[in-house]
Design a protein around this motif. Sequence first.
Motif, mmCIF file in Angstrom:
data_model
loop_
_atom_site.group_PDB
_atom_site.id
_atom_site.type_symbol
_atom_site.label_atom_id
_atom_site.label_comp_id
_atom_site.label_asym_id
_atom_site.label_seq_id
_atom_site.Cartn_x
_atom_site.Cartn_y
_atom_site.Cartn_z
ATOM 1 N N TRP A 41 1.840 -7.912 0.595
ATOM 2 C CA TRP A 41 0.546 -7.237 0.488
ATOM 3 C C TRP A 41 0.578 -5.965 1.317
ATOM 4 O O TRP A 41 0.941 -5.981 2.500
ATOM 5 C CB TRP A 41 -0.544 -8.188 0.974
ATOM 6 N N ALA A 42 0.215 -4.844 0.720
ATOM 7 C CA ALA A 42 0.197 -3.556 1.412
ATOM 8 C C ALA A 42 -1.100 -2.851 1.054
ATOM 9 O O ALA A 42 -1.171 -2.122 0.055
ATOM 10 C CB ALA A 42 1.400 -2.703 1.021
ATOM 11 N N PRO A 43 -2.177 -3.089 1.815
ATOM 12 C CA PRO A 43 -3.473 -2.514 1.449
ATOM 13 C C PRO A 43 -3.450 -0.994 1.515
ATOM 14 O O PRO A 43 -2.813 -0.407 2.398
ATOM 15 C CB PRO A 43 -4.422 -3.094 2.504
ATOM 16 N N PRO A 44 -4.118 -0.342 0.580
ATOM 17 C CA PRO A 44 -4.156 1.133 0.597
ATOM 18 C C PRO A 44 -5.012 1.639 1.747
ATOM 19 O O PRO A 44 -5.913 0.949 2.235
ATOM 20 C CB PRO A 44 -4.768 1.481 -0.761
ATOM 21 N N ALA A 45 -4.732 2.856 2.168
ATOM 22 C CA ALA A 45 -5.500 3.454 3.257
ATOM 23 C C ALA A 45 -6.913 3.814 2.819
ATOM 24 O O ALA A 45 -7.835 3.847 3.627
ATOM 25 C CB ALA A 45 -4.773 4.692 3.781
ATOM 26 N N THR A 46 -7.093 4.093 1.536
ATOM 27 C CA THR A 46 -8.399 4.424 0.969
ATOM 28 C C THR A 46 -8.633 3.546 -0.252
ATOM 29 O O THR A 46 -7.685 2.990 -0.819
ATOM 30 C CB THR A 46 -8.465 5.910 0.556
ATOM 31 N N PRO A 47 -9.886 3.379 -0.674
ATOM 32 C CA PRO A 47 -10.166 2.496 -1.816
ATOM 33 C C PRO A 47 -9.357 2.816 -3.064
ATOM 34 O O PRO A 47 -9.024 1.920 -3.841
ATOM 35 C CB PRO A 47 -11.672 2.690 -2.048
ATOM 36 N N TYR A 48 -9.020 4.086 -3.287
ATOM 37 C CA TYR A 48 -8.303 4.457 -4.495
ATOM 38 C C TYR A 48 -6.892 4.958 -4.185
ATOM 39 O O TYR A 48 -6.235 5.562 -5.037
ATOM 40 C CB TYR A 48 -9.088 5.538 -5.260
ATOM 41 N N GLY A 49 -6.417 4.682 -2.966
ATOM 42 C CA GLY A 49 -5.096 5.142 -2.578
ATOM 43 C C GLY A 49 -3.996 4.228 -3.077
ATOM 44 O O GLY A 49 -4.235 3.155 -3.645
ATOM 45 N N ASP A 104 -15.437 -6.079 -4.107
ATOM 46 C CA ASP A 104 -14.510 -4.986 -4.386
ATOM 47 C C ASP A 104 -13.416 -4.865 -3.333
ATOM 48 O O ASP A 104 -12.582 -3.959 -3.416
ATOM 49 C CB ASP A 104 -15.277 -3.657 -4.474
ATOM 50 N N ALA A 105 -13.428 -5.735 -2.333
ATOM 51 C CA ALA A 105 -12.457 -5.652 -1.243
ATOM 52 C C ALA A 105 -11.266 -6.561 -1.527
ATOM 53 O O ALA A 105 -11.435 -7.763 -1.759
ATOM 54 C CB ALA A 105 -13.110 -6.045 0.080
ATOM 55 N N TYR A 106 -10.067 -5.991 -1.506
ATOM 56 C CA TYR A 106 -8.846 -6.767 -1.727
ATOM 57 C C TYR A 106 -8.359 -7.349 -0.402
ATOM 58 O O TYR A 106 -8.411 -6.686 0.639
ATOM 59 C CB TYR A 106 -7.758 -5.889 -2.350
ATOM 60 N N LEU A 107 -7.865 -8.591 -0.460
ATOM 61 C CA LEU A 107 -7.413 -9.317 0.725
ATOM 62 C C LEU A 107 -6.000 -9.840 0.487
ATOM 63 O O LEU A 107 -5.496 -9.847 -0.640
ATOM 64 C CB LEU A 107 -8.366 -10.475 1.031
#
Length: 226
Positions: free
Chosen positions: A85-93, A191-194
């Motif tokens: 898992w590598a969350p983006p720095a911004t919602p659409y990044g 809308d938040a990915y975990l």
Amino acid sequence: MRASGDGTGGAVPGRGAGAGAGAGAGRAWGGVGWRVGEGVGRGRGVGVGPPGEATEPPAPTPDDPPPRLARVWPVAPRPPVLRGWAPPATPYGAGHRGVDLGAPPGSPVRAVAAGRVAFAGRVAGRGVVSVDLAGTGDPPLRTTYEPVSAPASVKKGTVVAAGAVLGTMEVPPAPAHCPVSCLHWGLRRGDAYLNPLALLPPWLLRGSPSRLLPVLGVPLPGRPAS
């Protein structure tokens, strides 16, 4: 003058004593009453109200860590994690909103925990199944599995138990998400990915639950060895 009985001489001490006692009692009761009132007010503020008063738990937020309620891996045996898992720095990044688990086509894909199917269908040519996990608040935690070929019995509204088969791994259309066959497993709240791996308890991350094994050749306490 004091014996005249007209009340004038005794009235002043009477008013003084009455006012003094009344004011003192009033101030004392006022102080106690304020403290009691403040205590009750604070108690109700945290949900301790009178009998019969309904209270609601606070709504979950994306910052709350997911409960470790998974009972199985989505694919078995314990699969290799090809990409984490590598969350983006911004919602659409750019980023990776899930994990990729190595599994060959045809492998059964299972619900990691009990819940209700929120979606089963095709998105951009890939089979996708999403499950809202039971008892995880509003909005609930939602797990997503792709590419999965789901049977007709798995559809929106279907209640599934932990370990229930949602479908089988399908051969993804080009371009492939992974260099080898993999299951993309996602988790989100609203809308938040975990990180979906956060659902796994330690014994699943280690590989298998602890088991009690028999001890042979050791005498029971209080008994001589044979």
